[in-house]
Enzyme design. Structure first.
Site, PDB file in Angstrom:
ATOM      1  N   TRP A 154      52.595   2.162  23.104  1.00 28.22           N
ATOM      2  CA  TRP A 154      52.442   2.773  21.783  1.00 28.22           C
ATOM      3  C   TRP A 154      52.411   4.276  21.998  1.00 28.22           C
ATOM      4  CZ3 TRP A 154      53.098  -0.727  18.151  1.00 28.22           C
ATOM      5  CH2 TRP A 154      52.762  -2.059  18.410  1.00 28.22           C
ATOM      6  N   ASP A 193      50.475  -7.758  12.423  1.00 29.19           N
ATOM      7  CA  ASP A 193      49.144  -7.272  12.803  1.00 29.19           C
ATOM      8  C   ASP A 193      48.584  -6.314  11.759  1.00 29.19           C
ATOM      9  OD1 ASP A 193      51.192  -5.442  13.464  1.00 29.19           O
ATOM     10  OD2 ASP A 193      49.802  -4.303  14.706  1.00 29.19           O
ATOM     11  N   GLU A 194      47.292  -6.154  11.797  1.00 28.38           N
ATOM     12  CA  GLU A 194      46.571  -5.086  11.109  1.00 28.38           C
ATOM     13  C   GLU A 194      47.034  -4.898   9.663  1.00 28.38           C
ATOM     14  OE1 GLU A 194      45.454  -2.314  14.934  1.00 28.38           O
ATOM     15  OE2 GLU A 194      47.376  -1.920  14.005  1.00 28.38           O
ATOM     16  N   HIS A 225      51.634  -2.043   8.160  1.00 32.46           N
ATOM     17  CA  HIS A 225      52.390  -0.955   8.817  1.00 32.46           C
ATOM     18  C   HIS A 225      53.709  -0.697   8.088  1.00 32.46           C
ATOM     19  CE1 HIS A 225      49.635  -0.281  12.143  1.00 32.46           C
ATOM     20  NE2 HIS A 225      49.535  -1.591  12.331  1.00 32.46           N
ATOM     21  N   ASP A 279      57.347   1.416  11.313  1.00 31.66           N
ATOM     22  CA  ASP A 279      55.887   1.545  11.210  1.00 31.66           C
ATOM     23  C   ASP A 279      55.554   2.552  10.115  1.00 31.66           C
ATOM     24  OD1 ASP A 279      53.053   1.452  11.886  1.00 31.66           O
ATOM     25  OD2 ASP A 279      53.708   0.627  13.810  1.00 31.66           O
TER      26      ASP A 279
HETATM   27  C1  ACM Z   1      48.841  -3.762  17.962  1.00 30.75           C
HETATM   28  O1  ACM Z   1      48.500  -3.129  18.977  1.00 30.75           O
HETATM   29  N1  ACM Z   1      48.455  -3.368  16.756  1.00 30.75           N
HETATM   30  C2  ACM Z   1      49.657  -4.946  18.046  1.00 30.75           C
END
Ligand code: ACM
Ligand code: ZN
Length: 761
Positions: A474, A332-333, A270, A199
């Site tokens: 997380w 993602d993101e 990320h 990340d």
């Molecule tokens: C995430 O929580 N960004 C997958």
């Protein structure tokens, strides 16, 4: 009544009594997840150091070693293994199943006074799950004779993918802890560990071909401390990584526990830690540092060929380490800002005839998928991989609700459900006042237990694409290993039952009764866990008289009884017992706690209710809030509760790029003087105070006239004081901030507007 009828009635009563008796006894067994079928019989099996393990043809070598290691650690003895049935009773025997091969997770556990038999497929996970059930049935105390109740279990899981995730990038955890975490998954018969290895804040897996990924990318120069909105950092070098040797060790450790590890290598977003090690991976190729703070960052992998070459080399090493089918590629993101001005990315869009940067993301994932497929593996990615078109064989991990999973299943793609609402274990699990700082949302144990991973919108042929679910941990706000355990437990227990036990076997009170016993096992195994379950939840609800609110106090009744006070004193068993919703018609502080036999179980829950002219009147919103921030609906704005900070989403309504327009009907003309409205200022999360707010009044609800603009009277309340005026309808219009200014997170996007309460006095 004839004798025959009497006899029949007697039988019915006996059966009813027996079923009640059995289910009452089942309640007392600390088994989680609840087996599919469990019948208690009479007597006990006494396990001692002279109990034998009998191995005939069925191979359960691994499970026998596991069980003996467990016995050795916790009871101080091991069992001899023999190869034929001993003359004397008191043994544990592994048997071949009589079902058709292929149900590897199936098992039967038959405990009789003379022997315990375990039936499962040779080498299959069923043997392991039988051992886990047996372990849960062992007494907590260390004694020489372990008394185990006689019973018959026939068990099989509901879902195929029973997962837990762990982010080791935001904070790093030792190999020993990873093993302890895997043991916890094993205890709950979970079979998938999703290891989030890369990340922005750190690259955690050694890649031989690119040593700088860990030499440089595994270390940051400081870390964000405290709440995100404070934007404070320390300057302590932080990091760590796993060598390939350590990873092989963990993969083997997990395999012994029938757990598959799904490694996650994040792309195209990320990617800051990777770029800090190898700047050529980004679009502008500038040297940047590993991120110290949390969020979504604009530096992402470029789409030039050298980047794909790099990622293929990385993935090749990853696939050599992790033998499972699925490789998680993130997805993602991923902000598209850099791609929009990068000559390589723009050329890629042109040559590949792509419509825009969203299709470029889809191109990226599809190209990676082709490579992963060429090695005989499959990709899984976060639900953003649906945008711009799903790669042909990809599985979707649905995190922004369950829609992504539904969408994937309808397209005949496998999906794993992991929605923020039920499966984000970085959210608060109790009232934030009592909990350590967390990411934000509110996901208590009961909410996890209520989760249904297979949406009813899907038809039967679509449902089979939902492989299962997993919870994500997380670790932005989780600094150490005890805290990981605290966030996982006991919510993982609830999720395990959701994923294992048939729906008809699921019962929250029964689960909680078993869980209380199970806590003793967690203590014994030195796992930390939250006791938020023992706190009382205060839930204000509307009453149709519009005179007052009805306050419900919630805690599971199997735990004990709720007592409360409304005079500011501390609750005790001499206070008022809670029996039904409390009517609150004037400003009141309610303090409530749960008691069992004189003893207070959890913390005192305390909340102030401000009862004003607006409270529980009718409210109409011109624009409904965003569906993710609509907890409790419009009533939330007039429920007497001013939200506590930090924000949890159960006390706020939120709109993205839209205004708040609320009309409150006071039900009769009332004299009003002060109107105040609470808003949230959390600019790092794109949430801004309104640009302006104005109040209008009306006697007919049709024609409104302005009484003036509101002013900010402290950090987050907009207020107006007028000459006392009689009116029936009050309209509040709060205009959202507009576009987020340059230089701030979310620059150029519409600001969010969050409101918690409207007060009229
Ligand atoms: C995430 O929580 N960004 C997958
Ligand atoms: Zn580029």
């Amino acid at each position: 009544m004839t004798n025959k009828m009497k006899h029949k009635l007697y039988n019915i009563v006996a059966i009813l009594f027996f079923s009640f008796y059995v289910s009452a006894q089942q309640n007392s067994l600390p088994l989680i997840p609840q087996p599919k079928s469990l019948v208690l019989t009479n007597g006990n099996f006494n396990l001692t150091s002279s109990t034998k393990i009998v191995v005939t043809a069925q191979s359960a070598k691994n499970e026998i070693a596991y069980f003996n290691a467990y016995l050795k650690t916790h009871y101080g003895f091991v069992l001899d293994v023999v190869y034929k049935i001993p003359e004397k009773d008191n043994y544990i025997i592994f048997k071949f199943p009589d079902w058709e091969a292929g149900l590897k997770e199936n098992y039967h556990l038959n405990i009789q006074e003379s022997a315990i038999s375990i039936t499962a497929e040779s080498g299959g996970a069923g043997n392991f799950y039988a051992i886990q059930s047996l372990i849960q049935l062992l007494p907590i105390e260390k004694t020489n004779t372990l008394v185990i109740p006689c019973l018959q279990i026939k068990d099989t899981p509901l879902m195929k993918w029973r997962g837990m995730h762990l982010d080791v990038c935001r904070h790093f955890f030792s190999i020993d802890f990873i093993k302890k975490y895997i043991d916890l998954l094993a205890l709950y018969k979970m079979n998938t560990f999703h290891w989030h290895l890369t990340d922005d804040q750190g690259w955690r897996i050694e890649i031989k071909k690119y040593p700088k990924l860990t030499q440089v990318g595994a270390w940051r120069k400081g870390t964000m401390i405290g709440a995100y909105s404070n934007q404070e950092f320390d300057t302590i070098k932080y990091g760590g990584y796993y060598t390939q040797e350590q990873i092989k060790e963990v993969v083997a450790y997990a395999a012994q526990r029938h757990i598959t590890i799904v490694p996650e290598i994040e792309m195209p977003g990320h990617a800051v830690a990777a770029i800090s090690a190898y700047p050529f991976l980004s679009c502008d190729e500038k040297q940047i540092d590993v991120e110290r703070g949390w969020g979504v960052f604009e530096n992402v992998f470029c789409t030039k060929d050298t980047v794909f070459n790099f990622l293929e080399n990385v993935l090749s090493e990853v696939m050599n380490l992790f033998p499972g089918t699925y490789i998680h590629i993130g997805g993602d993101e991923c902000p598209k800002t850099k791609w929009k001005t990068c000559k390589h990315c723009q050329l890629r869009i042109k040559t590949e005839k792509l419509k825009d940067e969203h299709e470029l993301q889809s191109y990226f994932i599809t190209r990676i998928e082709k490579f992963v497929n060429s090695k005989g593996r499959q990709i899984i990615g976060w639900d953003e991989i649906l945008e711009g078109g799903l790669a042909p064989n990809a599985a979707v991990m649905s995190w922004r609700g369950t829609e992504g999973g539904i969408n994937a299943a309808k397209q005949k793609h496998n999906a794993v459900m992991s929605p923020g609402t039920h499966c984000y274990f970085d959210h608060f699990q109790g009232d934030p006042i009592d909990e350590p700082l967390a990411f934000g949302g509110y996901t208590p144990l009961q909410k996890v237990y209520s989760f249904n991973p297979v949406p009813t919108e899907l038809n039967d042929s679509e449902k089979k694409y939902i492989l299962g679910a997993q919870a994500n941990i997380w670790t932005e706000y989780i600094l150490n290993e005890k805290h990981v355990e605290y966030m996982a437990n006991p919510r993982m227990a609830a999720l395990s039952e959701v994923l294992w036990s048939p729906n008809e076997n699921r019962n929250q009170s029964n689960f909680i009764a078993r869980l209380q016993k199970h806590f003793l096992l967690l203590d014994k195994l030195h796992y930390n866990y939250s006791k938020a379950l023992y706190n009382v939840e205060q839930v204000p609800t509307a009453s149709n008289t519009h005179q007052a609110i009805q306050l419900e106090l919630k805690a599971d009744s199997v735990l004990g009884n709720i007592y409360y006070t409304s005079d500011g004193s501390e609750p005790s068993i001499k206070s008022t017992p809670y029996t039904k919703a409390i009517t609150i018609s004037k400003n009141t502080t309610i303090k409530a706690a749960l008691f069992k036999d004189n003893e207070q179980l959890g913390k005192v829950s305390q909340r102030y209710y401000d009862i004003n002219l607006a409270t529980n009147k009718s409210i109409a919103l011109a624009t409904p809030p965003n569906s993710s921030y609509n907890y409790g609906g419009a009533f939330t704005l007039i429920n007497g509760v001013v939200a506590s900070l930090p924000r949890t989403n159960n006390q706020w309504l939120g709109w993205s790029g839209k205004n708040l327009e609320a009309v409150i009907d006071l039900k009769q003309p009332e004299e009003i003087k002060t109107i105040s409205v609470g808003f949230l200022k959390e600019e790092v999360n794109w949430i801004y105070l309104p640009k302006d707010a104005e109040v209008f009044i009306s006697n007919d609800g049709q024609k409104f006239s302005s009484v003036g603009k509101m002013k900010l009277n402290n950090e987050r309340f907009m207020e107006i004081i007028i000459n006392p005026t009689k009116t029936r309808y009050v309209k509040i219009v709060a205009n959202y901030y507009g576009l987020i200014p340059q230089g701030n997170p979310g620059a150029g996007s519409p600001a969010w507007l969050f409101c918690d309460e409207i007060q009229i006095k």
